[in-house]
Scaffold this motif. Structure first.
Motif, PDB file in Angstrom:
ATOM      1  N   ASN A   2     -21.000 -15.033  20.493  1.00 11.79           N
ATOM      2  CA  ASN A   2     -21.300 -14.301  19.091  1.00 11.79           C
ATOM      3  C   ASN A   2     -22.818 -14.291  18.695  1.00 11.79           C
ATOM      4  OD1 ASN A   2     -18.474 -13.678  19.223  1.00 11.79           O
ATOM      5  ND2 ASN A   2     -18.121 -14.707  17.318  1.00 11.79           N
ATOM      6  N   LYS A   3     -23.247 -13.120  17.995  1.00 18.03           N
ATOM      7  CA  LYS A   3     -24.810 -13.177  17.737  1.00 18.03           C
ATOM      8  C   LYS A   3     -24.779 -14.007  16.153  1.00 18.03           C
ATOM      9  CE  LYS A   3     -25.729  -8.715  19.166  1.00 18.03           C
ATOM     10  NZ  LYS A   3     -26.285  -7.311  18.621  1.00 18.03           N
ATOM     11  N   GLY A   4     -25.967 -14.515  15.796  1.00 14.93           N
ATOM     12  CA  GLY A   4     -26.234 -15.423  14.851  1.00 14.93           C
ATOM     13  C   GLY A   4     -27.029 -14.660  14.030  1.00 14.93           C
ATOM     14  N   SER A  63     -27.344 -15.080  19.571  1.00 18.58           N
ATOM     15  CA  SER A  63     -26.211 -16.100  19.492  1.00 18.58           C
ATOM     16  C   SER A  63     -26.481 -17.100  18.174  1.00 18.58           C
ATOM     17  CB  SER A  63     -26.234 -17.104  20.760  1.00 18.58           C
ATOM     18  OG  SER A  63     -27.190 -17.880  20.697  1.00 18.58           O
ATOM     19  N   TYR A  64     -25.346 -17.403  17.793  1.00 17.85           N
ATOM     20  CA  TYR A  64     -25.447 -18.532  16.701  1.00 17.85           C
ATOM     21  C   TYR A  64     -26.371 -19.441  16.945  1.00 17.85           C
ATOM     22  CZ  TYR A  64     -23.638 -21.713  13.030  1.00 17.85           C
ATOM     23  OH  TYR A  64     -23.433 -22.575  11.978  1.00 17.85           O
ATOM     24  N   GLU A  65     -26.213 -20.018  18.317  1.00 15.45           N
ATOM     25  CA  GLU A  65     -26.982 -21.388  18.816  1.00 15.45           C
ATOM     26  C   GLU A  65     -28.387 -20.933  18.735  1.00 15.45           C
ATOM     27  OE1 GLU A  65     -24.312 -19.883  20.235  1.00 15.45           O
ATOM     28  OE2 GLU A  65     -22.901 -21.620  19.758  1.00 15.45           O
ATOM     29  N   GLN A  68     -29.689 -21.025  15.107  1.00 16.06           N
ATOM     30  CA  GLN A  68     -30.087 -22.467  14.775  1.00 16.06           C
ATOM     31  C   GLN A  68     -31.089 -23.117  15.467  1.00 16.06           C
ATOM     32  OE1 GLN A  68     -25.989 -23.877  16.277  1.00 16.06           O
ATOM     33  NE2 GLN A  68     -25.591 -24.362  14.075  1.00 16.06           N
ATOM     34  N   GLU A  95     -22.468 -17.154  12.017  1.00 22.37           N
ATOM     35  CA  GLU A  95     -22.273 -16.532  13.074  1.00 22.37           C
ATOM     36  C   GLU A  95     -21.431 -15.178  13.016  1.00 22.37           C
ATOM     37  OE1 GLU A  95     -19.875 -18.229  17.017  1.00 22.37           O
ATOM     38  OE2 GLU A  95     -19.012 -18.744  15.051  1.00 22.37           O
TER      39      GLU A  95
END
Length: 98
Positions: A2-4, A63-65, A68, A95
């Motif tokens: 998933n996108k972030g 991504s969520y990562e 971050q 997220e």
């Protein structure tokens, strides 16, 4: 994956020079981590409920990562130092659903 997103709602800006310095440092970080600025709205904001008519920013990452990692990067920490106490804001990394 998933996108972030960085979702930032400014409550107040007390130091325009600090905001400008922050912006000059933050934009290259966003670009380096593949971020896309989706919303940057200061004047066209309709505040509802407990909201304030202040700058709102939304940045999309692949991504969520990745969102971050961008926030935790040394370069972004330098941007935060430049901002200092120049603004009060609600900063969230969230997220997406897809």
């Amino acid at each position: 994956m998933n996108k972030g997103y960085w979702v930032v709602a400014y409550r107040s800006v007390s130091d325009k020079a600090a905001m400008d310095a922050y912006g000059k440092l933050a934009k290259p970080v966003i670009d380096a981590f593949g971020g896309s600025l989706l919303v940057f709205s200061g004047d066209v904001v309709e505040a509802r409920e407990a909201g304030l008519k202040q700058l709102t920013v939304v940045v999309e990452f692949s991504s969520y990562e990745q969102a971050q990692k961008a926030y935790a990067s040394d370069a972004y920490l330098e941007a935060l130092k430049a901002l200092g106490n120049g603004a009060e804001r609600d900063f969230r990394i969230v997220e997406g659903l897809a």
